[in-house]
Motif scaffolding. Structure first.
Motif, mmCIF file in Angstrom:
data_model
loop_
_atom_site.group_PDB
_atom_site.id
_atom_site.type_symbol
_atom_site.label_atom_id
_atom_site.label_comp_id
_atom_site.label_asym_id
_atom_site.label_seq_id
_atom_site.Cartn_x
_atom_site.Cartn_y
_atom_site.Cartn_z
ATOM 1 N N GLY A 2 97.676 -7.215 111.490
ATOM 2 C CA GLY A 2 96.729 -6.237 111.974
ATOM 3 C C GLY A 2 95.286 -6.601 111.729
ATOM 4 O O GLY A 2 94.389 -6.026 112.339
ATOM 5 N N ASP A 3 95.036 -7.514 110.794
ATOM 6 C CA ASP A 3 93.659 -7.952 110.572
ATOM 7 C C ASP A 3 93.190 -8.783 111.766
ATOM 8 O O ASP A 3 93.970 -9.522 112.373
ATOM 9 C CB ASP A 3 93.561 -8.806 109.298
ATOM 10 C CG ASP A 3 93.764 -7.981 108.043
ATOM 11 O OD1 ASP A 3 93.690 -6.739 108.146
ATOM 12 O OD2 ASP A 3 94.015 -8.568 106.976
ATOM 13 N N THR A 4 91.898 -8.714 112.081
ATOM 14 C CA THR A 4 91.341 -9.583 113.119
ATOM 15 C C THR A 4 90.929 -10.891 112.467
ATOM 16 O O THR A 4 90.265 -10.904 111.428
ATOM 17 C CB THR A 4 90.122 -8.918 113.773
ATOM 18 O OG1 THR A 4 89.142 -8.633 112.780
ATOM 19 C CG2 THR A 4 90.538 -7.623 114.459
ATOM 20 N N TRP A 5 91.325 -12.017 113.075
ATOM 21 C CA TRP A 5 90.942 -13.308 112.511
ATOM 22 C C TRP A 5 90.607 -14.251 113.652
ATOM 23 O O TRP A 5 91.136 -14.166 114.740
ATOM 24 C CB TRP A 5 92.067 -13.885 111.626
ATOM 25 C CG TRP A 5 93.367 -14.116 112.332
ATOM 26 C CD1 TRP A 5 94.296 -13.201 112.669
ATOM 27 C CD2 TRP A 5 93.881 -15.378 112.773
ATOM 28 N NE1 TRP A 5 95.351 -13.772 113.294
ATOM 29 C CE2 TRP A 5 95.139 -15.128 113.368
ATOM 30 C CE3 TRP A 5 93.392 -16.705 112.719
ATOM 31 C CZ2 TRP A 5 95.917 -16.137 113.899
ATOM 32 C CZ3 TRP A 5 94.179 -17.702 113.244
ATOM 33 C CH2 TRP A 5 95.427 -17.410 113.835
ATOM 34 N N GLU A 6 89.678 -15.112 113.400
ATOM 35 C CA GLU A 6 89.220 -16.069 114.399
ATOM 36 C C GLU A 6 89.758 -17.454 114.068
ATOM 37 O O GLU A 6 90.005 -17.785 112.889
ATOM 38 C CB GLU A 6 87.693 -16.117 114.427
ATOM 39 C CG GLU A 6 87.050 -14.809 114.849
ATOM 40 C CD GLU A 6 85.526 -14.888 114.831
ATOM 41 O OE1 GLU A 6 84.902 -13.937 115.269
ATOM 42 O OE2 GLU A 6 85.000 -15.915 114.372
ATOM 43 N N GLN A 7 89.925 -18.240 115.076
ATOM 44 C CA GLN A 7 90.357 -19.629 114.877
ATOM 45 C C GLN A 7 89.288 -20.377 114.101
ATOM 46 O O GLN A 7 88.129 -20.417 114.497
ATOM 47 C CB GLN A 7 90.576 -20.302 116.243
ATOM 48 C CG GLN A 7 91.162 -21.683 116.145
ATOM 49 C CD GLN A 7 91.456 -22.230 117.529
ATOM 50 O OE1 GLN A 7 91.960 -21.523 118.373
ATOM 51 N NE2 GLN A 7 91.121 -23.495 117.734
ATOM 52 N N VAL A 8 89.659 -20.919 112.945
ATOM 53 C CA VAL A 8 88.668 -21.525 112.057
ATOM 54 C C VAL A 8 88.202 -22.895 112.531
ATOM 55 O O VAL A 8 87.198 -23.419 112.047
ATOM 56 C CB VAL A 8 89.239 -21.637 110.624
ATOM 57 C CG1 VAL A 8 89.496 -20.262 110.049
ATOM 58 C CG2 VAL A 8 90.499 -22.490 110.609
ATOM 59 N N GLN A 102 99.125 -0.335 112.821
ATOM 60 C CA GLN A 102 98.046 -1.205 113.273
ATOM 61 C C GLN A 102 98.092 -1.357 114.804
ATOM 62 O O GLN A 102 99.134 -1.155 115.434
ATOM 63 C CB GLN A 102 98.164 -2.596 112.620
ATOM 64 C CG GLN A 102 98.169 -2.574 111.102
ATOM 65 C CD GLN A 102 96.856 -2.092 110.526
ATOM 66 O OE1 GLN A 102 95.779 -2.404 111.056
ATOM 67 N NE2 GLN A 102 96.924 -1.334 109.435
ATOM 68 N N ASN A 103 96.937 -1.677 115.343
ATOM 69 C CA ASN A 103 96.834 -2.045 116.764
ATOM 70 C C ASN A 103 97.345 -0.953 117.704
ATOM 71 O O ASN A 103 97.912 -1.246 118.763
ATOM 72 C CB ASN A 103 97.593 -3.351 117.034
ATOM 73 C CG ASN A 103 97.112 -4.492 116.153
ATOM 74 O OD1 ASN A 103 95.921 -4.596 115.845
ATOM 75 N ND2 ASN A 103 98.039 -5.330 115.717
ATOM 76 N N GLY A 104 97.181 0.323 117.302
ATOM 77 C CA GLY A 104 97.602 1.423 118.152
ATOM 78 C C GLY A 104 99.101 1.637 118.205
ATOM 79 O O GLY A 104 99.589 2.384 119.066
#
Length: 334
Positions: A2-8, A102-104
């Motif tokens: 559920g956390d938002t994460w970006e491609q590192v 999470q996420n609705g």
């Protein structure tokens, strides 16, 4: 989860992969591969590889970097709603409340079927409080924790009916009212339910507050029928008067006499009264009357014989002569 994460790893002209004998800034020479379910809890493995030529040397699928991202399950709390039933009812519930989706997402994203446990309560278990718990759900993305609720089993309310006269006149005997279950069908089969009463009897005049009690702790008597007033009203006294009702003033004391009518007194009771205006000397109208009674089981109020009117009339003057002086008046037109 559920956390938002970006491609590192960002492969563009702003980030160069540097090598010992030179460098290549063309992002198209780098590829990113991912193993695992992106957007789900679990392990995701990534690898960045280089395909290109540096200083005349060709490189194919050279691993530049790699690693693992662990996506942990999100916490989800399932709280059982509190619920109240009546003694004798079958166990039941009011469902659960969720916290942590999470996420609705909602309960439809979970697997399994909710089941409930009632802390040992069964039909005709004693009134009281029981733990109401749930289980049976599962999810690959949520770590589910259950919080129990409270099942309150309330007492079964029954009505009682009262027997006996609840408003009587004092007669020296004991008066009693009693209570019993109004509807036998309101008691569950096999239960021993008895009604007892306190304050339901009296002999002396007054108001008695009769209260019904039930012997079985799983039952309660409705407030509207639980108590009843037993009223014993004071006995009204009667009086016997003697003497003339009319006298002529003579300067002497005159009056009337009175006695209790014994038929209005319970045999064996002692009753004394005080009176007013039984005697008089001067001319006038008198109202002889009973004013107090010594025994609280009796009353003067409302007695039709509690008073007697009598009178001492003014004395007439016989042979009296009134002398009037002659007065001569002459007509003057006025």
């Amino acid at each position: 989860y559920g956390d938002t994460w970006e491609q590192v790893l960002s492969l563009n002209s702003g980030l160069a992969a540097k090598f010992k004998d030179g460098q290549d800034t063309d992002a198209s020479h780098f590829t990113l591969s991912v193993s695992g379910a992106i957007g789900q809890a679990g392990s995701v493995t990534y690898r960045v590889q280089y395909n290109g030529t540096i200083s005349g040397t060709s490189f194919q699928n050279v691993t530049v970097c790699e690693g693992t991202i662990e996506v942990q399950k999100a916490p989800l709390t399932v709280t059982v709603n509190n619920h109240a039933i009546t003694y004798g009812d079958a166990p039941s519930n009011k469902g659960v409340a969720y916290s942590g989706f999470q996420n609705g997402e909602d309960a439809s994203s979970l697997s399994g079927t909710l089941s409930y446990s009632y802390g040992g309560y069964g039909v005709q278990s004693n009134a009281g409080e029981y733990e109401l718990s749930a289980s049976g759900l599962s999810s690959s993305n949520y770590e589910i924790t259950y919080k129990p609720g409270k099942l309150t089993v309330e007492k079964r309310v029954i009505d009682v009916k009262w027997q006996g006269a609840d408003k009587v006149t004092y007669d020296g005997t004991e008066h009693v009212i009693t209570a019993s279950i109004a509807d036998a069908g309101s008691v569950l089969a096999g239960d021993d339910v008895q009604i007892t009463c306190t304050g339901n009897k009296g002999t002396s005049a007054g108001t008695y507050n009769a209260v019904a009690e039930v012997n079985n702790a799983n039952y309660a008597i409705s407030q509207g029928t639980r108590s009843k007033a037993l009223i014993i009203e004071p006995r009204r006294l009667a009086f016997l008067w003697s003497g003339d009702s009319k006298y002529t003033y003579d300067g002497k004391k005159h009056g009337v006499a009175v006695a209790l009518d014994e038929s209005s007194v319970v045999p064996g009771d002692k009753v004394e009264c005080s009176y007013a205006d039984l005697e008089g000397v001067n001319a006038g109208e008198y109202t002889a009357r009973a004013i107090t009674v010594s025994n609280p089981n009796y009353t003067i109020a409302g007695s039709e014989t509690a008073t007697m009117k009598w009178v001492i009339e003014r004395r007439g003057i016989e042979g009296a002569k009134v002398d009037l002086d002659e007065t001569v008046l002459t007509y003057n037109g006025e």
